[in-house]
Design an enzyme around this catalytic site. Structure first.
Site, short mmCIF file in Angstrom:
data_model
loop_
_atom_site.label_atom_id
_atom_site.label_comp_id
_atom_site.label_asym_id
_atom_site.label_seq_id
_atom_site.Cartn_x
_atom_site.Cartn_y
_atom_site.Cartn_z
CD GLU A 1 -61.34 55.85 -7.89
OE1 GLU A 1 -62.22 55.55 -8.25
OE2 GLU A 1 -59.86 56.00 -8.05
C1 BLG Z 1 -56.57 50.64 -9.99
C2 BLG Z 1 -55.61 50.43 -9.61
C3 BLG Z 1 -54.35 50.65 -9.68
C4 BLG Z 1 -54.28 49.80 -10.42
C5 BLG Z 1 -54.91 49.82 -12.27
O1 BLG Z 1 -56.85 49.86 -11.06
O2 BLG Z 1 -58.05 50.64 -9.95
N1 BLG Z 1 -55.56 51.73 -8.24
C6 BLG Z 1 -56.13 51.28 -6.76
O3 BLG Z 1 -56.26 50.48 -6.53
C7 BLG Z 1 -55.63 52.38 -6.44
O4 BLG Z 1 -53.21 49.90 -8.75
O5 BLG Z 1 -52.47 49.70 -11.24
S1 BLG Z 1 -51.83 48.60 -11.56
O6 BLG Z 1 -51.96 47.91 -10.61
O7 BLG Z 1 -50.44 49.22 -11.62
O8 BLG Z 1 -52.23 48.06 -12.71
C8 BLG Z 1 -54.85 49.25 -13.11
O9 BLG Z 1 -55.24 48.04 -13.05
C9 BLG Z 1 -59.65 52.35 -9.26
C10 BLG Z 1 -58.74 51.73 -10.48
C11 BLG Z 1 -59.71 51.11 -11.23
C12 BLG Z 1 -61.08 51.73 -11.31
N2 BLG Z 1 -60.55 52.32 -9.76
C13 BLG Z 1 -59.25 53.32 -8.90
O10 BLG Z 1 -59.22 54.54 -9.62
C14 BLG Z 1 -61.92 50.80 -11.82
O11 BLG Z 1 -63.12 50.84 -10.27
N3 BLG Z 1 -62.55 50.69 -12.57
C15 BLG Z 1 -63.58 49.82 -13.28
C16 BLG Z 1 -64.56 50.55 -14.18
S2 BLG Z 1 -66.12 49.37 -14.10
O12 BLG Z 1 -66.52 48.59 -13.53
O13 BLG Z 1 -65.88 49.66 -15.93
O14 BLG Z 1 -66.87 50.58 -14.07
#
Ligand code: BLG
Length: 490
Positions: A316
């Site tokens: 992460e």
């Molecule tokens: C995750 C959430 C889930 C959520 C999904 O996104 O975050 N997880 C956490 O908060 C730990 O709860 O599921 S949902 O609630 O059912 O919708 C989907 O929305 C986090 C992700 C997103 C990702 N990392 C943990 O893995 C992230 O940071 N994405 C952005 C990437 S960037 O902005 O392009 O750099």
């Protein structure tokens, strides 16, 4: 009269001979059970192997490794217990296998052929590997056999690699090499990594497994075609156990067990690349010690493997508490605002709170998965849900079902996840577009980090090989990890 007597005597003699024959063969059968019967009677399958990350090693969860997993399943299929023995080197291994009362078979990444073929019987092959010449990054890269002249080369004593070099030497007499019986493959790779020797030979699977620990080791060239690894059984006319072995390995190929094991041990090895591997090694030293206690505490509280939680944290944020994504997801465990609120996290940038909240969330999404998903897949699905959310994961599972794949197997569903980003597919799904390809990488990376953490926190690593190779892990190695539920592992 005389003729009658002679024929009677003859008949009597034949009768007696037949009786003796029956008696002897009857006795022999009763006294000498087949190899398979002996295993079944003892209730134990004795397997000899090598202690290395590509074959068999122990961590605090117990025994693990590709060969161990395969042998364990074979023992299970026979309904007997598995007893593992380890050999110091290949000569020792073949010696043990051949001795009276020795192990039933050897499962140790062995390549059939060469002088050994007369001493043992090899099974069908279960894994194709390519012998590779490796050298140290920064040195001039050898590209063909003649470039190996005047290099410092060490290979495992009695190995197929030693046999290959002996062949090469006939053509290129200036090639010199040493065969070592004191080292394991990891030692030879370490020696190349730190420049103690110039070159060694390694099978592609072993290199893949170990690459991350030895970031300076590079492939120079493949030495010959790929070949199949096989188990070895002692030489004998009795093929009862060998036939069972072959049937088991054939089935493992067909029903996907071998593929799953490859996926688990070697399938995600290219994921990190050289730079990633090197960086991870550095961060293990510099960053993890600051947060290790929080991971351990959360692991203990939630009965989860702290190393898996730490692996999530690394994927992460690379263990950086102030990480922020473009979408506003924040902190060491990258919680969305919604997740943070649901988990009672007041300050996402506080490392301890983030670790506690993220760990709790991981366990929650794992608990929410359908019962039909069993471990170890359940762990990989939970990681995917952590990243993409349960709804999109469900879409991918439905796509798998429509394709005739198994929606409860990670190997199948991970093929579908990237489709969530393609319109032709996501327009048919309930929750629509999602960057499923990233989730596949997310899970693969975590598995890789988790593998490394598992390997470096195993008992014999404390102050051992990795410390020598420059991968000192002060925080990780000082305190002992608590026991962890085995369902986190394959
Ligand atoms: C995750 C959430 C889930 C959520 C999904 O996104 O975050 N997880 C956490 O908060 C730990 O709860 O599921 S949902 O609630 O059912 O919708 C989907 O929305 C986090 C992700 C997103 C990702 N990392 C943990 O893995 C992230 O940071 N994405 C952005 C990437 S960037 O902005 O392009 O750099």
């Amino acid at each position: 009269m005389l003729a009658l007597t002679v024929s009677r005597v003859r008949r009597t003699a034949w009768f007696l001979a037949a009786c003796i024959f029956l008696l002897i063969s009857g006795c022999t059968e009763a006294k000498v059970p087949t190899a398979l019967e002996r295993v079944q009677k003892d209730g134990v399958l004795r397997v000899i192997t090598r202690n290395s990350p590509a074959t068999y090693f122990q961590d605090r969860n117990g025994d693990t490794g590709f060969e161990y997993e395969l042998a364990k399943r074979f023992a299970d299929s026979l309904g007997v217990k598995l007893e593992i023995e380890t050999a110091d080197n290949l000569d020792d291994l073949y010696g043990q296998l051949g001795r009276e009362g020795g192990p039933n078979l050897a499962a140790a990444g062995l390549t059939p052929g060469g002088d050994r073929s007369s001493q043992v019987r090899y099974s069908h092959s279960y894994l194709d590997v390519t012998p590779q010449v490796v050298f140290r990054n920064g040195e001039q890269r050898p590209t063909r056999p003649e470039d190996l002249e005047d290099k410092r080369i060490v290979v495992l004593k009695g190995s197929s690699h030693a046999a290959q070099l002996a062949e090469l030497k006939k053509q290129f007499p200036r090639i010199t090499y040493r065969e070592s019986d004191a080292d394991e493959m990891v030692d030879l790779l370490r020696m190349v990594d730190v420049g103690e020797i110039d070159v060694t030979l390694v099978d592609s699977n072993e290199l893949a497994m170990n690459q991350v620990y030895f970031p300076n080791v590079r492939v120079a060239f493949d030495l010959g075609d790929s070949r199949g690894l096989a188990w070895a059984l002692p030489a004998s006319d009795d093929n009862s156990l060998l036939e069972k072995v072959n049937a088991f390995l054939d089935k493992a190929k067909q029903d996907g067990l071998l593929q799953r094991l490859k996926d688990r041990y070697y399938g995600h090895v290219d994921v990190l690349g050289y730079v990633g591997a090197y960086t991870f090694a550095q961060h293990l030293q510099q960053r993890l010690p600051k947060y290790e206690q929080h991971f351990r505490q959360s692991g203990q509280k939630l009965e989860a493997d702290w190393r898996l939680l730490a692996a999530i944290g690394y994927q992460e944020s690379m263990w950086q508490p102030d990480a922020t994504s473009k979408t506003g997801v924040r902190g060491l465990m990258m919680l969305t605002n919604r997740t943070a609120q649901a988990m009672g996290v007041a300050n996402r940038l506080d490392a301890k709170q983030s670790i506690q909240g993220g760990s709790k969330y991981y366990i929650q999404v794992k608990d929410e998965l359908p019962e039909s998903i069993q471990d170890p897949d359940r762990t990989w699905f939970a990681l995917a849900a952590y990243n993409i959310g349960g709804a999109h994961l469900d879409d991918a599972r439905k796509l798998a079902e429509q394709e005739g794949l198994n929606p409860n197997k990670w190997l199948d569903v991970k093929k579908m996840l990237p489709r969530l980003a393609q319109k032709q597919w996501y327009r048919k799904t309930r929750y629509g577009y999602a960057r499923g390809g990233e989730t596949v990488h997310f899970v693969q990376n975590i598995r890789r980090y988790y593998d490394i953490l598992t390997w470096v926190t195993q008992p014999q690593m404390e102050g051992g090989q990795l410390a020598e190779s420059g991968l000192h892990l002060p925080g990780v190695n000082k305190t002992k990890p608590q026991d962890t539920p085995s369902d986190e592992k394959l």
